[in-house]
Design a protein around this motif. Structure first.
Motif, PDB file in Angstrom:
ATOM      1  N   ASN A  88      24.265 -38.738 100.878  1.00 23.79           N
ATOM      2  CA  ASN A  88      23.970 -39.937 101.653  1.00 23.79           C
ATOM      3  C   ASN A  88      22.871 -39.643 102.683  1.00 23.79           C
ATOM      4  O   ASN A  88      23.038 -38.768 103.517  1.00 23.79           O
ATOM      5  N   ARG A  91      33.128 -41.346  96.255  1.00 17.89           N
ATOM      6  CA  ARG A  91      34.360 -41.718  95.541  1.00 17.89           C
ATOM      7  C   ARG A  91      34.961 -40.491  94.876  1.00 17.89           C
ATOM      8  O   ARG A  91      36.175 -40.283  94.909  1.00 17.89           O
ATOM      9  N   ALA A  92      34.093 -39.657  94.280  1.00 19.32           N
ATOM     10  CA  ALA A  92      34.575 -38.484  93.564  1.00 19.32           C
ATOM     11  C   ALA A  92      35.219 -37.479  94.505  1.00 19.32           C
ATOM     12  O   ALA A  92      35.909 -36.567  94.072  1.00 19.32           O
ATOM     13  N   LYS A  93      34.948 -37.619  95.811  1.00 20.83           N
ATOM     14  CA  LYS A  93      35.611 -36.748  96.784  1.00 20.83           C
ATOM     15  C   LYS A  93      36.980 -37.289  97.166  1.00 20.83           C
ATOM     16  O   LYS A  93      37.696 -36.679  97.946  1.00 20.83           O
ATOM     17  N   THR A 146      19.770 -38.000  95.213  1.00 23.15           N
ATOM     18  CA  THR A 146      20.451 -39.278  95.413  1.00 23.15           C
ATOM     19  C   THR A 146      21.955 -39.136  95.599  1.00 23.15           C
ATOM     20  O   THR A 146      22.612 -40.101  95.952  1.00 23.15           O
ATOM     21  N   PHE A 163      26.962 -33.824  90.611  1.00 25.56           N
ATOM     22  CA  PHE A 163      26.170 -34.827  89.904  1.00 25.56           C
ATOM     23  C   PHE A 163      24.759 -34.332  89.637  1.00 25.56           C
ATOM     24  O   PHE A 163      24.320 -33.306  90.134  1.00 25.56           O
ATOM     25  N   LEU A 184      29.074 -42.955  94.518  1.00 23.00           N
ATOM     26  CA  LEU A 184      29.882 -42.367  93.445  1.00 23.00           C
ATOM     27  C   LEU A 184      30.371 -40.978  93.865  1.00 23.00           C
ATOM     28  O   LEU A 184      31.535 -40.617  93.657  1.00 23.00           O
ATOM     29  N   ALA A 185      29.458 -40.223  94.479  1.00 19.94           N
ATOM     30  CA  ALA A 185      29.834 -38.881  94.928  1.00 19.94           C
ATOM     31  C   ALA A 185      30.934 -38.954  95.988  1.00 19.94           C
ATOM     32  O   ALA A 185      31.865 -38.137  95.988  1.00 19.94           O
ATOM     33  N   ASP A 233      29.868 -44.901 104.534  1.00 21.84           N
ATOM     34  CA  ASP A 233      28.775 -44.532 103.629  1.00 21.84           C
ATOM     35  C   ASP A 233      27.824 -45.691 103.356  1.00 21.84           C
ATOM     36  O   ASP A 233      26.628 -45.490 103.263  1.00 21.84           O
ATOM     37  N   ALA A 234      28.369 -46.872 103.187  1.00 24.76           N
ATOM     38  CA  ALA A 234      27.537 -47.961 102.680  1.00 24.76           C
ATOM     39  C   ALA A 234      26.943 -48.831 103.790  1.00 24.76           C
ATOM     40  O   ALA A 234      25.824 -49.308 103.669  1.00 24.76           O
ATOM     41  N   ASP A 276      24.090 -43.287  93.884  1.00 16.70           N
ATOM     42  CA  ASP A 276      24.824 -42.099  93.451  1.00 16.70           C
ATOM     43  C   ASP A 276      25.708 -41.535  94.555  1.00 16.70           C
ATOM     44  O   ASP A 276      26.777 -41.000  94.280  1.00 16.70           O
ATOM     45  N   TYR A 277      25.232 -41.625  95.798  1.00 12.09           N
ATOM     46  CA  TYR A 277      26.038 -41.004  96.850  1.00 12.09           C
ATOM     47  C   TYR A 277      27.344 -41.751  97.096  1.00 12.09           C
ATOM     48  O   TYR A 277      28.288 -41.180  97.637  1.00 12.09           O
TER      49      TYR A 277
END
Lengths: 340, 316
Positions: A112, B217-219, A109, A104, B214-215, B230-231, B211-212
């Protein structure tokens, strides 16, 4: 299954892909009929201005953007023979990592803040490859080495905020490479980085791609990043590909006025002092109200009535018999190059 | 280490200010302690003698200093009302009840709030999300005495699952203690649940746009795992802060629940003592509650370092 994979020569095949968002302000055709394909080891650059739909295209290809209440995706994306948008969520997730991975834009960002570098790397290894804690850890250190992070053992225990921007993007790349994807989509991977670091990251991506024979899509608004590092390039405007061919061919001899204008707006070291930099006049199109004809027509120096009324299709424009195609009613001839 | 020492100093400062405030406020309370002790109808000289004996005629600051210096050694004086027991003993009897109720209530609320908020946030705007938030507002709008009475009617009187109007000390019978504490703790949990769920849900929704996420998820990480690993942690700041405040507040203010279930906690003790003009007891109890409040919130501050590594001091 095996049969299918044998037939798929291309790692990636995209056909007539549309991504349409229904927003409160109207319908937005972010990707409007895109077709492209990519072989193992091949690198495709996708260039265009902000809002041209390149990021949405990248995410639709991976399936991160998929059909839901406000999004409609049609057409097909096949990665390694799997029709991404026909799969269930769960089946799609199994491809994210081993088949297709993403890098990305902003490494500040996309990591995490509360997770250590080690966790970022090992969790995908353990999930997809079923590695144990220790094996995954070893493998992660190895990945950090591959992206040339010094002192990887120490870096593993650090948090993202303890790393510099370039280091973070290396971690993001290592994360994407963890499960040996066949296709890597790098979405503006250097936009958020210092200029001095940009080149390092781009070269690293190129080296890793050729080392692993990995198909790569490099999405960028920076033509300099794409030139020389990609085999082919696709220029996007208003959600469509307006010109695509071998990178060298497009750079030497653009046929679409937009591509030509885009190239003319890069400052060149060889330019005479005080050369006026040619910018493209006007603003990128409002994706909510795209014109009926060619979406570039309102900004095009050569536009005629026909351009405003009739949408041009992609066709062979320049040298016959090549893959150089463009979508323009009045393509620029090679002559234009010499005159300018 | 230095950070903790610094915090301890800060803590003492806050406590000093609080103690002064408490002392002053209680001094301003209407009612004459001498009357409270002797009752009405005695000759004025007797009252005057008692006031002198209690030190009430000394200047305010001297009285404050006497009180504070003995409070520092753990001696909070004697209750004015018969049986005139030691204030410290009274507080030591009531505090565990209140702390246990508050902690159990918060834990129950937390255990319910976290999954509800995660579900809501993951399906924000959906039917379940709307149902959960409607349900939450319903519990928020039911006064605790009503919820408590309903629970007593159903589970204690009706079904007979729980005893009522009794308290068993945890030292005597741990299981019986939990059994007695559960129903009142649920009433407390209901009061906090809506707020906890709402706050965590909203923070989660913000985090899920990062974004992290999304990142992750992309993994190929499954959605529930992204929510949990993560959240949740980056989203829990407001919740943890709120819990700290709630814990401090609940220790002294579960009066209604204490009355409903006849529990010997801090809240009912303070209310009774205020009514009787028993100022040493009120002073002592309020001071102890302030102490709990300050210590809990200092702990919460320290926990931010765990929640977000960026707030930790960088060490070479």
């Amino acid at each position: 299954m095996g049969h299918e994979e044998c037939q798929a020569v291309n790692i990636l095949e995209v056909n007539d892909l549309h991504t349409v968002f229904t927003t409160p302000r109207g319908v937005m055709r972010a990707v409007d009929g895109v077709a492209l394909s990519l072989r193992a080891g091949e690198t495709l650059g996708i260039v265009g201005e902000s809002g041209s739909g390149k990021s949405v295209l990248g995410r639709t290809i991976t399936g991160l953007i998929a059909d839901n209440a406000t999004t409609s995706v049609s057409g097909s994306v096949r990665i390694g023979g799997h029709d991404i948008h026909a799969l269930t969520q769960k089946a799609r997730r199994r491809l994210w990592g081993p088949e297709v991975a993403m890098v990305f834009q902003d490494p500040m960002t996309s990591l995490n803040p509360v997770k250590r570098v080690s966790t970022h790397l090992t969790e995908a290894l353990r999930l997809h490859l079923g590695l144990g804690r220790k094996d995954a850890y070893e493998r992660a250190i190895d990945l950090l080495r591959q992206v040339f992070i010094p002192d990887p053992t120490r870096r593993m225990t650090q948090y993202p905020h303890e790393l510099s921007g370039g280091m973070r993007q290396r971690v993001v790349i290592a994360m994407a490479l963890a499960c040996d994807p066949k296709l890597l989509i790098a979405d503006e991977p250097t936009t958020a980085l210092d200029v001095t670091v940009q080149r390092q990251i781009l070269d690293l991506l190129a080296a890793l791609a050729s080392e692993r024979n990995m198909a790569t899509i490099l999405i960028s608004h920076d033509l300099g990043a794409v030139e020389g590092r990609t085999d082919r390039v696709a220029v996007m405007y208003g959600g469509r590909i307006v010109e695509t061919s071998d990178t060298a061919r497009v750079f030497a001899n653009p046929v679409h006025p937009y591509a030509e204008a885009l190239l003319a707006s890069i400052p060149r070291i060889g330019d005479a002092p005080h050369t006026v930099l040619r910018a493209i006049e006007g603003a990128p199109p409002n994706m909510l109200t795209l014109p009926t004809g060619c979406s570039f027509a309102p900004r095009c120096r050569f536009a005629t009535d026909r351009c405003h009324e009739e949408q041009p299709e992609l066709r062979e424009l320049a040298d016959k018999g090549t893959t150089h195609v463009g979508a323009c009613h009045f393509p620029l001839l090679p002559v234009h190059q010499e005159v300018s | 280490m230095r950070r903790i020492a610094w915090r301890a100093g800060e803590l003492l400062g806050v406590l000093f200010i609080v103690s002064f405030g408490v002392f002053m406020l209680v001094t301003l309370m209407p009612g004459d302690p001498a009357v409270a002790i002797l009752g009405e109808g005695h000759p004025p000289a007797e009252y005057e003698a008692l006031r002198h004996e209690l030190g009430l005629n000394d200047p305010l600051l001297i009285r404050y200093w006497d009180w504070l210096s003995s409070a520092a050694t753990g001696d909070l004086g004697r209750s004015l009302v018969p049986p005139q027991s030691d204030v410290s003993d009274r507080i030591l009897g009531a505090l565990p009840v209140s702390v246990q109720l508050a902690v159990m209530g918060l834990l129950i609320a937390l255990v319910l709030a976290v999954p509800l908020a995660m579900w809501s946030a993951a399906h924000a705007g959906g039917a379940v999300d709307r149902m959960i938030s409607a349900g939450m507002f319903a519990t928020l709008s039911v006064p605790s005495f009503l919820a408590g009475l309903l629970l007593i009617m159903i589970f204690a009187n009706g079904l007979g699952w729980f005893p009522r109007a009794q308290w068993v000390r945890i030292g005597e019978d741990p299981v019986g203690n939990l059994h007695h504490a559960l129903l009142p703790a649920i009433v407390i949990a209901l009061m906090e649940l809506a707020l906890f769920t709402r706050i965590l849900r909203n923070d989660l929704i913000v985090t899920l746009k990062e974004d992290y996420i999304l990142a992750a998820r992309a993994k190929g990480m499954p959605p529930w795992r992204i929510l949990v690993t993560d959240a949740l942690r980056p989203s829990s700041f407001s919740l943890v802060t709120l819990m700290g405040i709630s814990l401090g507040r609940l220790v002294g203010s579960t009066v209604i629940v204490e009355y409903l279930f006849a529990l010997p906690g801090m809240g009912s003790m303070i209310v009774t003592a205020s009514g009787q003009g028993d100022f040493p007891l009120v002073q002592g109890a309020v001071l102890v509650i302030a102490l709990v409040y300050v210590v809990v919130n200092a702990g919460i501050d320290l926990s931010y370092g765990y929640l977000d590594p960026r707030t930790r001091r960088v060490h070479a």
